[in-house]
Design a protein around this motif. Structure first.
Motif, PDB file in Angstrom:
ATOM      1  N   PRO B 328     -68.862  -2.732 -15.565  1.00 22.63           N
ATOM      2  CA  PRO B 328     -69.059  -3.566 -14.371  1.00 22.63           C
ATOM      3  C   PRO B 328     -68.403  -2.909 -13.153  1.00 22.63           C
ATOM      4  O   PRO B 328     -67.262  -2.464 -13.237  1.00 22.63           O
ATOM      5  CB  PRO B 328     -68.350  -4.874 -14.726  1.00 22.63           C
ATOM      6  N   LEU B 329     -69.138  -2.884 -12.066  1.00 24.47           N
ATOM      7  CA  LEU B 329     -68.666  -2.150 -10.898  1.00 24.47           C
ATOM      8  C   LEU B 329     -67.330  -2.685 -10.375  1.00 24.47           C
ATOM      9  O   LEU B 329     -66.490  -1.924  -9.904  1.00 24.47           O
ATOM     10  CB  LEU B 329     -69.729  -2.240  -9.797  1.00 24.47           C
ATOM     11  N   CYS B 330     -67.117  -4.001 -10.518  1.00 21.38           N
ATOM     12  CA  CYS B 330     -65.893  -4.581  -9.966  1.00 21.38           C
ATOM     13  C   CYS B 330     -64.655  -4.163 -10.760  1.00 21.38           C
ATOM     14  O   CYS B 330     -63.537  -4.426 -10.336  1.00 21.38           O
ATOM     15  CB  CYS B 330     -65.999  -6.101  -9.894  1.00 21.38           C
ATOM     16  N   TYR B 351     -76.453 -10.487 -16.453  1.00 20.87           N
ATOM     17  CA  TYR B 351     -75.293 -10.753 -15.601  1.00 20.87           C
ATOM     18  C   TYR B 351     -74.652 -12.068 -16.012  1.00 20.87           C
ATOM     19  O   TYR B 351     -75.234 -12.847 -16.778  1.00 20.87           O
ATOM     20  CB  TYR B 351     -75.710 -10.812 -14.129  1.00 20.87           C
ATOM     21  N   CYS B 355     -71.184 -13.475 -11.511  1.00 22.99           N
ATOM     22  CA  CYS B 355     -71.826 -12.457 -10.670  1.00 22.99           C
ATOM     23  C   CYS B 355     -72.695 -13.076  -9.578  1.00 22.99           C
ATOM     24  O   CYS B 355     -73.159 -12.364  -8.675  1.00 22.99           O
ATOM     25  CB  CYS B 355     -72.697 -11.534 -11.515  1.00 22.99           C
ATOM     26  N   CYS B 358     -72.826 -11.893  -5.902  1.00 25.35           N
ATOM     27  CA  CYS B 358     -72.205 -10.572  -5.739  1.00 25.35           C
ATOM     28  C   CYS B 358     -73.232  -9.611  -5.147  1.00 25.35           C
ATOM     29  O   CYS B 358     -74.376  -9.546  -5.590  1.00 25.35           O
ATOM     30  CB  CYS B 358     -71.722 -10.048  -7.080  1.00 25.35           C
ATOM     31  N   MET B 360     -73.463  -6.616  -5.436  1.00 28.08           N
ATOM     32  CA  MET B 360     -73.775  -5.471  -6.302  1.00 28.08           C
ATOM     33  C   MET B 360     -74.760  -5.836  -7.410  1.00 28.08           C
ATOM     34  O   MET B 360     -75.305  -4.969  -8.071  1.00 28.08           O
ATOM     35  CB  MET B 360     -72.492  -4.949  -6.961  1.00 28.08           C
ATOM     36  N   LYS B 361     -74.942  -7.150  -7.608  1.00 27.08           N
ATOM     37  CA  LYS B 361     -75.816  -7.600  -8.693  1.00 27.08           C
ATOM     38  C   LYS B 361     -77.232  -7.064  -8.477  1.00 27.08           C
ATOM     39  O   LYS B 361     -77.747  -7.084  -7.364  1.00 27.08           O
ATOM     40  CB  LYS B 361     -75.816  -9.129  -8.723  1.00 27.08           C
ATOM     41  N   CYS B 365     -74.586  -2.463  -9.384  1.00 28.54           N
ATOM     42  CA  CYS B 365     -73.938  -2.801 -10.648  1.00 28.54           C
ATOM     43  C   CYS B 365     -74.985  -3.050 -11.714  1.00 28.54           C
ATOM     44  O   CYS B 365     -75.902  -3.843 -11.529  1.00 28.54           O
ATOM     45  CB  CYS B 365     -73.067  -4.042 -10.497  1.00 28.54           C
ATOM     46  N   PHE B 368     -74.203  -6.186 -17.581  1.00 32.19           N
ATOM     47  CA  PHE B 368     -73.673  -6.154 -18.947  1.00 32.19           C
ATOM     48  C   PHE B 368     -74.778  -5.946 -19.953  1.00 32.19           C
ATOM     49  O   PHE B 368     -75.909  -6.356 -19.741  1.00 32.19           O
ATOM     50  CB  PHE B 368     -72.993  -7.487 -19.257  1.00 32.19           C
ATOM     51  N   LEU B 380     -63.216  -9.781 -13.611  1.00 36.92           N
ATOM     52  CA  LEU B 380     -64.466  -9.651 -12.863  1.00 36.92           C
ATOM     53  C   LEU B 380     -64.353 -10.391 -11.541  1.00 36.92           C
ATOM     54  O   LEU B 380     -63.727 -11.443 -11.454  1.00 36.92           O
ATOM     55  CB  LEU B 380     -65.621 -10.236 -13.680  1.00 36.92           C
ATOM     56  N   VAL B 382     -66.625 -10.918  -7.587  1.00 40.40           N
ATOM     57  CA  VAL B 382     -67.750 -10.514  -6.743  1.00 40.40           C
ATOM     58  C   VAL B 382     -67.258  -9.536  -5.676  1.00 40.40           C
ATOM     59  O   VAL B 382     -66.097  -9.553  -5.275  1.00 40.40           O
ATOM     60  CB  VAL B 382     -68.421 -11.722  -6.054  1.00 40.40           C
ATOM     61  N   ILE B 383     -68.166  -8.658  -5.309  1.00 40.47           N
ATOM     62  CA  ILE B 383     -67.825  -7.668  -4.287  1.00 40.47           C
ATOM     63  C   ILE B 383     -68.665  -7.956  -3.057  1.00 40.47           C
ATOM     64  O   ILE B 383     -69.869  -8.153  -3.160  1.00 40.47           O
ATOM     65  CB  ILE B 383     -68.118  -6.240  -4.788  1.00 40.47           C
TER      66      ILE B 383
HETATM   67  S1  SF4 Z   1     -69.218  -9.436 -10.225  1.00 38.85           S
HETATM   68 FE1  SF4 Z   1     -70.590  -7.954  -9.255  1.00 38.85          FE
HETATM   69  S2  SF4 Z   1     -69.709  -5.993  -9.730  1.00 38.85           S
HETATM   70 FE2  SF4 Z   1     -68.759  -7.447 -11.116  1.00 38.85          FE
HETATM   71  S3  SF4 Z   1     -70.006  -7.394 -12.957  1.00 38.85           S
HETATM   72 FE3  SF4 Z   1     -70.862  -8.998 -11.690  1.00 38.85          FE
HETATM   73  S4  SF4 Z   1     -72.451  -8.014 -10.483  1.00 38.85           S
HETATM   74 FE4  SF4 Z   1     -71.183  -6.390 -11.334  1.00 38.85          FE
END
Ligand code: SF4
Ligand code: SF4
Lengths: 490, 383
Positions: B328-330, B351, B355, B358, B360-361, B365, B368, B380, B382-383
């Protein structure tokens, strides 16, 4: 391990080694400071270890299943009954490091003219004269030298024009570039040119020629105006201005990366390392090479080399490097080249082509010098020594000797044989050996012996200090480490 | 998560096939008659069914007149589209989807046999005669769309198929010269230089062999793959392949047993195997053995954030092409997020609720593995 399913076996089941029965692979060590040692292997991988750890390693008492054991194993200081692929890998790495030897002579220095418009007191070679023919290289000599250039096995060839001031004989530079390019159509080498010049004579014609043939320029910049002009006196006292103007012109006309500068350190430079570096920054140069004063030529006659010793020079270097790191910390990438070289020697699986830090010596393997009169020397320093009247390292002459005669001359082979660190007293036990070199010409010039006594050697003293300092920065100063790691190039 | 296999298909007429039937899917009812026998016609909506197709797949529940070889597709397979390749088992009405034109990766399992027994194997080895898998792939290759970007060969240990290993690479080259071929192998059999030479002699224009290396010293690697001498064999295999100029990717699955050596492993790679073409640092997929060994393998990627960062920095500093997969990117340090690649096959990624929203979703990212959803990091965000 209850954490794994029943079908799976424990780690111990796959460990065929017996505790305490590992074998040592070739390695050396050297004291770094009061408590720590540098442990290095034949191919330059290293660990910094405490004295008790070092002793337990050598006594084969490092318990398996410790991180230290695994580090020693992974970095090829030991191998055990569980695995012997270390030997294959070490052999491969050794070959990689030694590859430069089979691809010898990448740098060919043509001394185009000994004439010069400067009267630098430390200069080893230049002549003040109006008689062109006495000290200029002729086309005929250049042609013979080119015959030798293209016999080198090296796939990359760099021809560097030096002097004196080579631009005083610009016509010959043009001739050599054109002729080399013509010959290279057949040889297909990766061919490059560099002119080492004080830039006084840099005019539009020269710039256009450099642009057309992708020629690099290398100049001398010793520091701020005062220092530069004192170190490098020129009738008219305008050396600094001419140099700085030349750098600017070259940067804008040819491109930023097409011009570099080198400095020479004199006793007068020692208190001024910061302003020297500032001068480089002011002139948009992105690296500096903090060089020690060489002990050759007029420098020895003037007793310059002895006026300050290695310790004083090292303080100068250290202060300079600190300042360079500070510049980087402020977000401006600026590199000290000798440090970069050592960093790469420490961290890269390849060997670096720097002449002075090689075993066997880089003389004739990395670089060769064709003097204006056709004499061939093993290195630039060898030529300087010759200009002082000692032709010990003269390998032959392009007019009378052929390629085999020169590269297989007793002078060269003897020198190479004497320049293997691995067989030199003190070096062969020294942990810094994989990063160091031998410099036979230096030792001959200072001790009258190509091997030299390393305990009395300024070369050894200087390098040991630098190695220790750089390793100390890598180990103990995370911020410096971060910056130094950005200097790695592969 | 997309299903690739189903037995829930319902024959609506006589099935004439005696043996499994591998065919390319088309939705074109007008296909010239001569081509129909080797195609499976997919009919998403009720319509008049033309004659002559090797198989007819109904993607709807309407009643209709049915020529021979007509099936009503299980609902989970109704995504099947033009250019997909399927395998139909007449005796049990099962359909395997061998190739999906839309998938980001298509891999062919060519054997379930293996000479290792990795703690986290997602495809636990079975010692069975599964030679039909090779035949399936050989049959499918000519049917695959020539524009396909990449196909994969996985196992088991792929080199255990013997001479067929080279035949498969040759066939991939013959039928799909513009398609990259990615082969997974534990590399051990390449300790015989001969096999490496044979691979290189095929001169596949774009092949890469992905080989796992889990540790920088033998004991740990051998334990993780549960095989003595595996470390030495694999290293020798990699050296042999590179000697023959065959591109090699090093694949490192990171888990509880090896994360603490990750930065050392990166140093080992730089010093010893700098010539490899790609290094993939991968999060754990909780499938197969990884599920049964969960307690000994699971580690929150957040806890090896620094090791991962250091490893990526070491590798990239020396210009080794490096990617981070399945993480996961976060949970990846911001400075190395650029190396993260959405690698989870589209049919098994998902996801979490967290997420939602987020940025990046579904973009940077990869989310999973569907199989991983029940065990996730506490960090985890959100970005
Ligand atoms: S919160 Fe964002 S970065 Fe983290 S796993 Fe979910 S989609 Fe990916
Ligand atoms: S010259 Fe000095 S520092 Fe270099 S290898 Fe020899 S003993 Fe060591």
């Amino acid at each position: 391990m209850a954490l794994l399913g029943k079908k799976f076996k424990l780690l111990e089941v796959f460990d065929q080694a017996t505790n305490g029965q590992y074998q040592l692979l070739p390695s050396r060590f050297a004291a770094l400071d009061d408590g720590r040692y540098l442990l290095s292997n034949e191919v330059g991988e290293y660990l910094v270890v405490t004295r008790p750890d070092l002793e337990s390693f050598i006594r084969k008492q490092v318990p398996a299943n410790t991180d230290f054991y695994h580090d020693l194993k992974s970095k090829h200081f030991l191998f055990d009954d569980d695995s012997n692929v270390a030997l294959d890998l070490l052999a491969l790495k050794y070959r990689t490091k030694a590859q430069r030897i089979s691809q010898f002579t990448a740098l060919h220095i043509f001394v185009i003219s000994l004439r010069c418009d400067y009267t630098c007191q430390y200069c080893q070679v230049s002549r003040q004269t109006d008689d062109k023919h006495a000290f200029d290289m002729s086309e005929e000599t250049a042609n013979k030298a080119l015959d030798l250039v293209f016999k080198s096995p090296s796939p990359a060839i760099k021809i560097e024009f030096q002097g004196g001031e080579p631009l005083l004989n610009f016509a010959l530079i043009q001739y050599v570039v054109n002729e080399a390019n013509r010959r290279n159509e057949k040889h297909q080498k990766d061919l490059q040119f560099v002119i080492t010049t004080n830039l006084s004579l840099l005019n539009q014609e020269v710039l256009e020629f450099c642009q057309a043939h992708d020629i690099h320029l290398s100049t001398s910049l010793d520091g701020p105006e005062n220092l530069h002009n004192t170190n490098r006196p020129r009738p008219g006292k305008n050396g600094y201005q001419l140099t700085v103007n030349g750098i600017k012109k070259a940067q804008s006309f040819l491109g930023h990366n097409k011009i570099g500068a080198l400095m020479t350190t004199t006793e007068k430079s020692l208190p001024h390392v910061k302003s020297i570096i500032d001068t480089y920054l002011e002139n948009n140069l992105d690296c500096i090479f903090l060089r020690p004063l060489s002990p050759y030529g007029f420098a020895i006659k003037n007793q310059q080399a002895h006026k300050y010793d290695v310790d004083r020079w090292f303080e100068f270097y250290k202060e300079g490097l600190d300042y360079v790191l500070e510049i980087n910390r402020q977000g401006y990438q600026f590199v000290e080249l000798y440090t970069q070289l050592i960093i790469n020697k420490l961290l890269s699986p390849f060997s670096e082509g720097y002449v002075d830090l090689q075993s066997p010596t880089g003389a004739a393997i990395s670089a060769i010098v064709y003097n204006y009169d056709g004499d061939v020397y093993a290195s630039d320093e060898a030529r300087m020594l010759a200009e002082m009247g000692n032709k010990k390292f003269r390998l032959g002459n392009v007019h009378t000797d052929d390629y085999e005669g020169i590269w297989l001359s007793d002078t060269l082979l003897d020198t190479l044989e004497c320049s293997l660190s691995e067989s030199i007293p003190m070096c062969n036990d020294c942990g810094f050996l994989p990063y160091c070199g031998t410099d036979p010409v230096y030792h001959y010039a200072t001790q009258g012996d190509v091997v030299g006594h390393k305990a009395l050697s300024g070369f050894c003293n200087k390098n040991m200090k630098i190695f220790k300092h750089i390793i100390h920065l890598l180990e103990d100063d995370p911020e410096a480490r971060k910056i130094l790691l950005t200097w790695v190039r592969t | 998560m997309i299903k690739l296999h189903s037995k829930g298909n319902q024959p609506l007429s006589v099935v004439q096939h005696q043996k499994p039937f591998i065919a390319k899917v088309t939705t074109n009812c007008e296909l010239p008659f001569g081509l129909r026998a080797k195609h499976a016609l997919m009919m998403p909506v009720a319509d008049c069914i033309p004659d002559g197709f090797g198989l007819v797949l109904l993607g709807h529940d309407e009643p209709c007149q049915t020529p021979v070889n007509t099936l009503r597709l299980a609902p989970e397979l109704r995504y099947i589209k033009d250019h997909d390749v399927i395998k139909f088992y007449p005796d049990i009405a099962k359909i395997d989807v061998l190739f999906r034109k839309e998938a980001n990766t298509n891999s062919f399992l060519v054997t379930e046999r293996c000479n290792s027994f990795c703690l986290m194997c997602s495809q636990p080895p079975k010692d069975i005669d599964d030679h039909y898998l090779v035949d399936d792939m050989l049959a499918a290759l000519p049917l695959i769309h020539p524009d396909t970007h990449e196909i994969g060969i996985t196992g088991g240990e792929t080199t255990l198929v013997g001479d067929d290993f080279i035949r498969l690479i040759q066939a991939a080259k013959n039928h799909l010269p513009n398609t990259a071929l990615h082969i997974l192998s534990n590399g051990r059999n390449f300790k015989n230089l001969d096999l490496a030479v044979q691979v290189s002699k095929v001169k596949h224009p774009d092949v890469m062999i992905g080989i796992p290396l889990y540790a920088d010293y033998s004991q740990l690697h051998d334990f993780i793959v549960q095989a003595d001498d595996a470390f030495d064999d694999t290293i020798r295999g990699i050296l042999n392949l590179k000697r023959c100029k065959v591109p090699v990717e090093i694949r490192v699955v990171i888990h509880q047993q090896n994360y603490h050596r990750l930065s050392r492993l990166a140093e080992f790679l730089v010093r010893n195997l700098l010539f490899v073409d790609h290094v993939a640092l991968m999060g754990l997929e909780l499938m197969g053995f990884a599920k049964s060994n969960l307690d000994g393998l699971w580690i929150d990627p957040y806890s090896y954030k620094n090791e991962l960062k250091e490893a990526v920095e070491t590798l990239t500093r020396h210009h080794i092409r490096t990617s981070i997969y399945n993480t996961p990117l976060c949970l990846i340090d911001e400075s190395i997020r650029q190396y993260s690649v959405c690698s989870i096959s589209d049919w098994k990624n998902d996801y979490l609720d967290i997420c939602e929203g987020c940025s990046m979703k579904n973009s940077k990212c990869g989310g999973f593995f569907s199989s991983n959803l029940r065990k996730v990091s506490d960090h985890l965000h959100v970005i």
